[in-house]
Design an enzyme around this catalytic site. Structure first.
Site, PDB file in Angstrom:
ATOM      1  N   ASP A  10       0.720  -1.686   4.733  1.00  0.00           N
ATOM      2  CA  ASP A  10       0.317  -0.448   5.405  1.00  0.00           C
ATOM      3  C   ASP A  10      -1.036   0.023   4.878  1.00  0.00           C
ATOM      4  OD1 ASP A  10       0.345   1.950   6.811  1.00  0.00           O
ATOM      5  OD2 ASP A  10       1.644   2.961   5.356  1.00  0.00           O
ATOM      6  N   HIS A  14       0.878  -1.171   0.000  1.00  0.00           N
ATOM      7  CA  HIS A  14       0.000   0.000   0.000  1.00  0.00           C
ATOM      8  C   HIS A  14       0.918   1.225   0.000  1.00  0.00           C
ATOM      9  CE1 HIS A  14      -2.484  -3.224   1.607  1.00  0.00           C
ATOM     10  NE2 HIS A  14      -3.566  -2.510   1.370  1.00  0.00           N
TER      11      HIS A  14
HETATM   12  C1  LIG Z   1      -1.673   4.483   4.710  1.00  0.00           C
HETATM   13  S1  LIG Z   1      -1.550   4.821   3.006  1.00  0.00           S
HETATM   14  C2  LIG Z   1       0.046   4.292   2.569  1.00  0.00           C
HETATM   15  C3  LIG Z   1       1.144   5.150   3.032  1.00  0.00           C
HETATM   16  C4  LIG Z   1       2.514   4.686   2.617  1.00  0.00           C
HETATM   17  N1  LIG Z   1       2.743   3.278   2.898  1.00  0.00           N
HETATM   18  C5  LIG Z   1       3.563   5.492   3.348  1.00  0.00           C
HETATM   19  O1  LIG Z   1       3.992   5.087   4.441  1.00  0.00           O
HETATM   20  O2  LIG Z   1       3.962   6.542   2.839  1.00  0.00           O
HETATM   21  C6  LIG Z   1      -2.515   3.534   2.294  1.00  0.00           C
HETATM   22  C7  LIG Z   1      -2.555   3.563   0.773  1.00  0.00           C
HETATM   23  O3  LIG Z   1      -3.104   2.326   0.338  1.00  0.00           O
HETATM   24  C8  LIG Z   1      -3.873   2.558  -0.825  1.00  0.00           C
HETATM   25  N2  LIG Z   1      -4.739   1.372  -0.937  1.00  0.00           N
HETATM   26  C9  LIG Z   1      -5.918   1.099  -0.335  1.00  0.00           C
HETATM   27  N3  LIG Z   1      -6.302  -0.169  -0.573  1.00  0.00           N
HETATM   28  C10 LIG Z   1      -5.318  -0.733  -1.323  1.00  0.00           C
HETATM   29  C11 LIG Z   1      -5.092  -2.040  -1.848  1.00  0.00           C
HETATM   30  N4  LIG Z   1      -5.982  -3.028  -1.647  1.00  0.00           N
HETATM   31  N5  LIG Z   1      -3.967  -2.267  -2.555  1.00  0.00           N
HETATM   32  C12 LIG Z   1      -3.052  -1.285  -2.767  1.00  0.00           C
HETATM   33  N6  LIG Z   1      -3.208  -0.019  -2.280  1.00  0.00           N
HETATM   34  C13 LIG Z   1      -4.316   0.253  -1.569  1.00  0.00           C
HETATM   35  C14 LIG Z   1      -4.549   3.869  -0.552  1.00  0.00           C
HETATM   36  O4  LIG Z   1      -4.925   4.488  -1.751  1.00  0.00           O
HETATM   37  C15 LIG Z   1      -3.435   4.640   0.176  1.00  0.00           C
HETATM   38  O5  LIG Z   1      -2.681   5.387  -0.731  1.00  0.00           O
END
Ligand SMILES: C[S@@+](CC[C@H](N)C(=O)[O-])C[C@H]1O[C@@H](n2cnc3c(N)ncnc32)[C@H](O)[C@@H]1O
Length: 280
Positions: A163, A41
């Protein structure tokens, strides 16, 4: 999906997550063999703190805002603060790097990064950010599904950061558990780091219990509460569950967590904890 990380970038949870992530990556790159970093994520990779989203919540002020200009930063946090300063070469805090960018800084030319982001706008921004980095592959796809499709990596070494936005609240724990079980079946020796929010510690207990029962033999949980967990509607803290942590990471985290508590506490009831759920 409504979640936009730009509203939260650089908050206390990011400081916790990213300082633990850097400790984990530093421990892994201490060995010479190449590795592959997975970010299920990934987000957009970098966030401007002077844009509308970050300005609306101002959450970063009680996160990186407390550390960036400080003179008395505890030694265990120097590595993290220097990494954020490297993203702000003009001196003032304007950019907060996401996990992909911090990982890219910490890794070596021989390592790879596999970055998954489901939201189209975020994935496009991430692709643009990594356009000139031959080590990185950006996938605009579901990160949980990608684990099934892309595991194990050829390097057979590396960390996986999980995440998710926890829009499904407690339901997300079950999704993470299922993903970890599937991942273990394909790649039992990978190192997995799953971030989770703590509103009330009671809601985290089943997750800990399930992970202490397998499938990984070594599981560490690091947590930070910036205030007591007695306000159930607020983000009172967060944790990182680490399966197959590298050697001595626990000792590094044992120094890091009290420093995080000292710098990020929002009340006298702030606390930290580090415990082996299984193994060691
Ligand atoms: C908490 S943020 C991530 C922050 C990043 N890991 C950081 O530390 O900078 C979660 C992200 O996951 C994305 N997201 C949500 N569901 C997802 C999925 N099933 N697979 C991939 N990305 C996803 C959202 O769009 C969001 O950008």
């Amino acid at each position: 999906m409504n979640y936009r990380h730009a509203f939260h970038a650089g908050n206390f949870a990011d400081v916790f997550k990213h300082s633990v992530l850097l400790a984990l990556l530093d421990a892994l790159v201490a060995k010479d063999k190449p590795l592959c970093y997975f970010d299920t994520h990934a987000g957009r990779g970098r966030y401007a703190l002077d844009e509308i989203e970050a300005g609306k919540t101002g959450e970063w002020r009680d996160g990186i805002g407390r550390l960036f200009d400080g003179r008395d930063i505890p030694a265990p946090l120097h590595r993290y603060v220097e990494a954020i300063r490297a993203c702000n070469p003009e001196g003032a805090l304007r950019i907060y790097p996401g996990s992909p960018l911090l990982a890219a800084q910490a890794l070596r030319p021989k390592d790879r990064l596999v970055l998954c982001e489901l939201q189209e706008g975020e994935a496009v921004a991430l692709q643009a950010l990594f356009r000139d980095d031959p080590r990185a592959q950006v996938h605009a796809r579901d990160g949980y599904m990608a684990l099934n499709a892309l595991f194990p990596p050829a390097e057979r070494r590396g960390p996986v950061l999980i995440d998710p936005p926890f829009e499904e609240q407690e339901g997300e724990f079950a999704t993470i558990e299922a993903a970890l079980r599937r991942a273990h079946a394909r790649w039992p020796n990978g190192t997995y780091a799953a971030w989770y929010p703590i509103k009330s510690r009671r809601t985290v207990a089943p997750f800990h219990r399930h992970m202490s029962g397998g499938p990984f033999e070594n599981v560490l949980a690091a947590e930070l509460l910036v205030r007591p967990d007695d306000s159930p509607l607020r983000l009172n803290g967060c944790g990182m569950l680490i399966a197959n942590p590298p050697w001595k990471l626990d000792a590094t985290l044992a120094r890091l967590l009290p420093a995080l508590r000292d710098m990020l506490a929002q009340s006298t009831g702030a606390s930290e904890s580090l415990c082996w759920l299984r193994g060691e």
